[in-house]
Design a protein around this motif. Structure first.
Motif, PDB file in Angstrom:
ATOM      1  N   GLN A 154       6.026   0.641   8.043  1.00 51.92           N
ATOM      2  CA  GLN A 154       5.881   1.715   7.068  1.00 51.92           C
ATOM      3  C   GLN A 154       7.224   2.360   6.754  1.00 51.92           C
ATOM      4  OE1 GLN A 154       2.967   4.075   9.303  1.00 51.92           O
ATOM      5  NE2 GLN A 154       1.434   3.485   7.803  1.00 51.92           N
ATOM      6  N   ALA A 155       7.295   2.963   5.579  1.00 51.78           N
ATOM      7  CA  ALA A 155       8.431   3.779   5.169  1.00 51.78           C
ATOM      8  C   ALA A 155       7.875   5.157   4.834  1.00 51.78           C
ATOM      9  CB  ALA A 155       9.121   3.166   3.961  1.00 51.78           C
ATOM     10  N   ALA A 156       8.397   6.202   5.479  1.00 48.29           N
ATOM     11  CA  ALA A 156       7.920   7.567   5.274  1.00 48.29           C
ATOM     12  C   ALA A 156       9.006   8.397   4.605  1.00 48.29           C
ATOM     13  CB  ALA A 156       7.519   8.194   6.609  1.00 48.29           C
ATOM     14  N   ILE A 157       8.630   9.053   3.502  1.00 46.81           N
ATOM     15  CA  ILE A 157       9.564   9.867   2.730  1.00 46.81           C
ATOM     16  C   ILE A 157       8.890  11.206   2.444  1.00 46.81           C
ATOM     17  CG2 ILE A 157      10.935  10.040   0.617  1.00 46.81           C
ATOM     18  CD1 ILE A 157      10.311   6.907   0.343  1.00 46.81           C
ATOM     19  N   ARG A 204       0.858  -1.185   0.000  1.00 47.11           N
ATOM     20  CA  ARG A 204       0.000   0.000   0.000  1.00 47.11           C
ATOM     21  C   ARG A 204       0.887   1.225   0.000  1.00 47.11           C
ATOM     22  NH1 ARG A 204      -2.714   2.310   5.120  1.00 47.11           N
ATOM     23  NH2 ARG A 204      -1.578   0.577   6.027  1.00 47.11           N
ATOM     24  N   LEU A 205       0.443   2.265  -0.698  1.00 40.18           N
ATOM     25  CA  LEU A 205       1.123   3.546  -0.618  1.00 40.18           C
ATOM     26  C   LEU A 205       0.101   4.661  -0.663  1.00 40.18           C
ATOM     27  CD1 LEU A 205       1.820   4.936  -3.816  1.00 40.18           C
ATOM     28  CD2 LEU A 205       2.798   2.670  -3.815  1.00 40.18           C
ATOM     29  N   PHE A 206       0.440   5.720   0.052  1.00 36.53           N
ATOM     30  CA  PHE A 206      -0.430   6.904   0.094  1.00 36.53           C
ATOM     31  C   PHE A 206       0.443   8.115   0.369  1.00 36.53           C
ATOM     32  CE2 PHE A 206      -0.404   4.977   4.307  1.00 36.53           C
ATOM     33  CZ  PHE A 206      -0.180   6.044   5.162  1.00 36.53           C
ATOM     34  N   TYR A 207      -0.110   9.293   0.114  1.00 37.82           N
ATOM     35  CA  TYR A 207       0.641  10.491   0.436  1.00 37.82           C
ATOM     36  C   TYR A 207      -0.248  11.505   1.108  1.00 37.82           C
ATOM     37  CZ  TYR A 207      -0.832  11.559  -4.409  1.00 37.82           C
ATOM     38  OH  TYR A 207      -1.539  11.708  -5.584  1.00 37.82           O
ATOM     39  N   ILE A 208       0.382  12.312   1.958  1.00 37.40           N
ATOM     40  CA  ILE A 208      -0.286  13.317   2.780  1.00 37.40           C
ATOM     41  C   ILE A 208       0.247  14.672   2.340  1.00 37.40           C
ATOM     42  CG2 ILE A 208      -0.606  14.158   5.132  1.00 37.40           C
ATOM     43  CD1 ILE A 208       0.034  11.211   6.043  1.00 37.40           C
ATOM     44  N   TYR A 209      -0.651  15.609   2.075  1.00 33.99           N
ATOM     45  CA  TYR A 209      -0.218  16.946   1.648  1.00 33.99           C
ATOM     46  C   TYR A 209      -1.307  17.948   1.983  1.00 33.99           C
ATOM     47  CZ  TYR A 209      -3.214  16.155  -2.421  1.00 33.99           C
ATOM     48  OH  TYR A 209      -4.286  15.884  -3.230  1.00 33.99           O
ATOM     49  N   GLY A 210      -0.974  19.232   1.864  1.00 34.80           N
ATOM     50  CA  GLY A 210      -1.951  20.285   2.161  1.00 34.80           C
ATOM     51  C   GLY A 210      -2.334  20.316   3.633  1.00 34.80           C
ATOM     52  N   VAL A 211      -1.418  19.910   4.494  1.00 40.08           N
ATOM     53  CA  VAL A 211      -1.709  19.834   5.928  1.00 40.08           C
ATOM     54  C   VAL A 211      -1.599  21.222   6.545  1.00 40.08           C
ATOM     55  CG1 VAL A 211      -1.024  18.779   8.125  1.00 40.08           C
ATOM     56  CG2 VAL A 211      -0.819  17.477   5.997  1.00 40.08           C
ATOM     57  N   THR A 269       6.377  -1.877  13.733  1.00 41.20           N
ATOM     58  CA  THR A 269       5.058  -2.012  14.361  1.00 41.20           C
ATOM     59  C   THR A 269       5.004  -1.377  15.741  1.00 41.20           C
ATOM     60  OG1 THR A 269       5.654  -4.200  15.188  1.00 41.20           O
ATOM     61  CG2 THR A 269       4.476  -4.129  13.098  1.00 41.20           C
ATOM     62  N   LYS A 270       6.070  -1.423  16.498  1.00 41.40           N
ATOM     63  CA  LYS A 270       6.072  -0.889  17.865  1.00 41.40           C
ATOM     64  C   LYS A 270       6.194   0.633  17.923  1.00 41.40           C
ATOM     65  CE  LYS A 270      10.975  -1.727  18.159  1.00 41.40           C
ATOM     66  NZ  LYS A 270      12.018  -2.548  18.738  1.00 41.40           N
ATOM     67  N   ASP A 271       6.393   1.281  16.779  1.00 40.84           N
ATOM     68  CA  ASP A 271       6.639   2.722  16.729  1.00 40.84           C
ATOM     69  C   ASP A 271       5.343   3.524  16.706  1.00 40.84           C
ATOM     70  OD1 ASP A 271       9.469   2.560  16.744  1.00 40.84           O
ATOM     71  OD2 ASP A 271       9.437   2.025  14.620  1.00 40.84           O
ATOM     72  N   LEU A 308       4.792   4.277   2.435  1.00 39.36           N
ATOM     73  CA  LEU A 308       4.676   2.940   1.851  1.00 39.36           C
ATOM     74  C   LEU A 308       4.470   1.960   3.007  1.00 39.36           C
ATOM     75  CD1 LEU A 308       7.813   4.087   0.371  1.00 39.36           C
ATOM     76  CD2 LEU A 308       6.221   3.193  -1.288  1.00 39.36           C
ATOM     77  N   ALA A 309       3.620   0.964   2.804  1.00 43.78           N
ATOM     78  CA  ALA A 309       3.324   0.007   3.871  1.00 43.78           C
ATOM     79  C   ALA A 309       3.422  -1.420   3.358  1.00 43.78           C
ATOM     80  CB  ALA A 309       1.925   0.271   4.425  1.00 43.78           C
TER      81      ALA A 309
END
Length: 124
Positions: free
Chosen positions: A52-55, A30-37, A87-89, A105-106
């Motif tokens: 997850q991987a955050a970029i 799975r992948l998604f993006y967050i914007y306009g916050v 997972t523990k984060d 990315l997950a």
């Protein structure tokens, strides 16, 4: 504990090319993006099964992470820097710059039952 990896990036006079193929240490489901916050915080959870991987592919943001023992503030401010969240984060995403785009990315598909919203108790 969450950790940073550097994603291979190739740069020349034409620009930059960042390649995720072999850099992410899990199979992406799975992948998604967050914007306009606005000034809001996002996240506020950990997972039973999801890594997850955050970029931050544009702009910057801060990830506040707690693994049950250690509290960290991690700045994501360049697109070749990738934060691996296990997972523990238990994490909160905050301080988004106006132009920020955070790609996540997950290793699992979305499952509402995978989320743990209760934070860890404060540690000394």
């Amino acid at each position: 504990m969450a950790y940073i990896i550097n994603i291979p990036t190739f740069s020349d006079e034409r620009g930059n090319l960042t390649v995720l193929d072999e850099a992410i240490p899990f199979q992406i489901k799975r992948l998604f993006y967050i914007y306009g916050v606005d000034n809001s915080a996002r996240g506020g959870h950990r997972h039973h099964q999801t890594t997850q991987a955050a970029i931050c592919i544009q702009g910057s943001c801060t990830i506040i992470n707690h693994d049950g023992k250690t509290l960290e503030h991690i700045e994501l401010d360049e697109p070749k820097k990738c934060l691996i969240l296990e997972t523990k984060d238990w994490h909160i995403m905050t301080n988004f710059s106006p132009d920020a785009i955070l790609l996540v990315l997950a290793n699992t598909n979305f499952d509402a039952n995978d989320y743990i919203f209760d934070p860890y108790p404060e540690t000394a």
